[in-house]
Design an enzyme around this catalytic site. Structure first.
Site, PDB file in Angstrom:
ATOM      1  N   MET A 131      -6.790   9.506   9.808  1.00 56.02           N
ATOM      2  CA  MET A 131      -7.406  10.102   8.602  1.00 56.02           C
ATOM      3  C   MET A 131      -8.238  11.345   8.951  1.00 56.02           C
ATOM      4  SD  MET A 131      -8.494   6.586   6.625  1.00 56.02           S
ATOM      5  CE  MET A 131      -8.827   5.568   8.064  1.00 56.02           C
ATOM      6  N   LYS A 133      -3.837   3.952  -3.779  1.00 51.46           N
ATOM      7  CA  LYS A 133      -4.933   4.667  -4.454  1.00 51.46           C
ATOM      8  C   LYS A 133      -4.542   5.005  -5.881  1.00 51.46           C
ATOM      9  CE  LYS A 133      -7.220   6.966  -0.661  1.00 51.46           C
ATOM     10  NZ  LYS A 133      -6.393   7.592   0.357  1.00 51.46           N
ATOM     11  N   ASP A 171       0.816  -1.216   0.000  1.00 46.03           N
ATOM     12  CA  ASP A 171       0.000   0.000   0.000  1.00 46.03           C
ATOM     13  C   ASP A 171       0.847   1.261   0.000  1.00 46.03           C
ATOM     14  OD1 ASP A 171      -2.413  -1.183  -0.051  1.00 46.03           O
ATOM     15  OD2 ASP A 171      -2.886  -0.910   2.077  1.00 46.03           O
TER      16      ASP A 171
HETATM   17  N1  SAH Z   1      -3.566   0.501   9.268  1.00 45.53           N
HETATM   18  C1  SAH Z   1      -2.948   1.783   9.534  1.00 45.53           C
HETATM   19  C2  SAH Z   1      -3.909   2.927   9.364  1.00 45.53           C
HETATM   20  C3  SAH Z   1      -4.360   3.132   7.930  1.00 45.53           C
HETATM   21  S1  SAH Z   1      -5.432   4.492   7.756  1.00 45.53           S
HETATM   22  C4  SAH Z   1      -2.347   1.757  10.957  1.00 45.53           C
HETATM   23  O1  SAH Z   1      -2.644   0.850  11.730  1.00 45.53           O
HETATM   24  O2  SAH Z   1      -1.571   2.657  11.275  1.00 45.53           O
HETATM   25  C5  SAH Z   1      -4.319   5.749   7.236  1.00 45.53           C
HETATM   26  C6  SAH Z   1      -4.116   6.767   8.354  1.00 45.53           C
HETATM   27  O3  SAH Z   1      -3.201   6.254   9.307  1.00 45.53           O
HETATM   28  C7  SAH Z   1      -3.520   8.077   7.909  1.00 45.53           C
HETATM   29  O4  SAH Z   1      -4.497   8.953   7.368  1.00 45.53           O
HETATM   30  C8  SAH Z   1      -2.985   8.603   9.221  1.00 45.53           C
HETATM   31  O5  SAH Z   1      -3.992   9.095  10.034  1.00 45.53           O
HETATM   32  C9  SAH Z   1      -2.467   7.309   9.860  1.00 45.53           C
HETATM   33  N2  SAH Z   1      -1.043   7.081   9.583  1.00 45.53           N
HETATM   34  C10 SAH Z   1      -0.496   6.014   8.987  1.00 45.53           C
HETATM   35  N3  SAH Z   1       0.855   6.113   8.954  1.00 45.53           N
HETATM   36  C11 SAH Z   1       1.157   7.285   9.556  1.00 45.53           C
HETATM   37  C12 SAH Z   1       2.367   7.960   9.853  1.00 45.53           C
HETATM   38  N4  SAH Z   1       3.556   7.465   9.533  1.00 45.53           N
HETATM   39  N5  SAH Z   1       2.287   9.150  10.490  1.00 45.53           N
HETATM   40  C13 SAH Z   1       1.102   9.678  10.859  1.00 45.53           C
HETATM   41  N6  SAH Z   1      -0.075   9.084  10.593  1.00 45.53           N
HETATM   42  C14 SAH Z   1      -0.052   7.901   9.958  1.00 45.53           C
END
Ligand code: SAH
Length: 271
Positions: A183, A68, A46
């Site tokens: 998000m 995406k 992803d």
């Molecule tokens: N499965 C992922 C979340 C996916 S949804 C998890 O467990 O972390 C995607 C959201 O995750 C982004 O919009 C943001 O809010 C958060 N996110 C993922 N990686 C990030 C990062 N390195 N820094 C800050 N937010 C992050």
């Protein structure tokens, strides 16, 4: 001496391993994730998986990006699931790598159910979710004894792209001392407005952690009333985790990354 990697389950052809890569820092990969990267022969990843994690993949493996591409989210998700089934049926060792944890706002459950439907065997490898690892890198504990006995994870974005309309803001504001939004950047003004309207105080501490655990990580400490303006002034961009609650105050004492850059930490941030 036995190498721990040799004791982990072997990746059999025709299987899909649904795996979390953590928030970015490759050091936060689990041993299972590392082993999967070394032994897969087809990687489907992803958008939020860091390049340095991808670089650990078996050099013989094929890599396929499934982020995406501007299509309809639901159709795209069905395409990804169908692709995983197809690859597994072709006898590949398929590593489905997702940012953070696959079962935390990652649609991992949907993909796994598609595998079940088609009798494809799978394993789930949890990862460190951005809301956990990202806040730890920012020096903000999710729970702290004098501060909160619960923490709530919320998505700021529904399937349709709006703030989810099934959130009971009144209930949240009353019962959730610490709120962690995934998000949430796109709809930050609306989220803040809902929290204020439902009774959270203007002065409540808020932090945004962008690109958490990466060298480009940025942390903004602000308050509920100032946060929309402060985020715009700082020009912050997603991905970001937004945390609302008094645990943010502990950062003054626990910002261990800041301390590496010379920040002086205070031992009693709660006063
Ligand atoms: N499965 C992922 C979340 C996916 S949804 C998890 O467990 O972390 C995607 C959201 O995750 C982004 O919009 C943001 O809010 C958060 N996110 C993922 N990686 C990030 C990062 N390195 N820094 C800050 N937010 C992050």
């Amino acid at each position: 001496m036995t190498d721990i990697l040799d004791t982990l389950p072997s990746f059999e052809p025709g299987w899909v391993w649904l795996c979390g890569a953590g928030p970015g820092d490759p050091g936060l990969l689990t041993l299972h994730a590392y082993h999967a990267l070394r032994s897969c022969d087809h990687l489907v990843y992803d958008a939020l998986v860091d390049e340095r994690c991808l670089d650990l993949v078996n050099p013989e493996a094929s890599r396929e990006y499934a982020g995406k591409r501007g299509g309809k989210p639901s159709a795209l998700q069905a395409d990804i699931s169908a692709r995983l089934v197809e690859l597994a049926r072709a006898g590949k060792r398929v590593l489905r790598l997702k940012g953070g944890d696959p079962f935390v706002f990652g649609r991992g459950g949907e993909e796994a159910l598609a595998l079940v439907e088609h009798d494809v065997p799978f394993r789930v490898i949890p990862g460190i979710s951005a809301g956990l690892g990202g806040l730890a890198y920012a020096g903000i504990p999710l729970t702290h004894r004098q501060v909160n006995t619960a923490v709530t994870f919320i998505t700021g974005h529904s399937m349709a792209g709006d703030v989810p309309d099934d959130i009971d803001w009144q209930a949240l504001v009353k019962s959730a001392p610490v709120l962690v939004f995934y998000m949430g950047m796109k709809h930050l003004p609306e989220i803040v407005e809902q929290l204020r309207r439902a009774g959270r105080p203007d002065s409540e501490p808020v932090a945004l952690v962008c690109n958490a655990t990466l060298p480009s990580m940025q942390v903004l400490e602000t308050s509920l009333s100032a946060c929309v303006e402060d985020v715009a002034a700082a020009g912050l961009e997603p991905p970001a985790i937004i945390v609302v609650g008094d645990v943010v105050r502990l950062r003054a004492g626990l910002d261990w990354q800041g301390a590496l850059d010379g920040r002086r930490l205070v031992a009693n941030p709660l006063g």
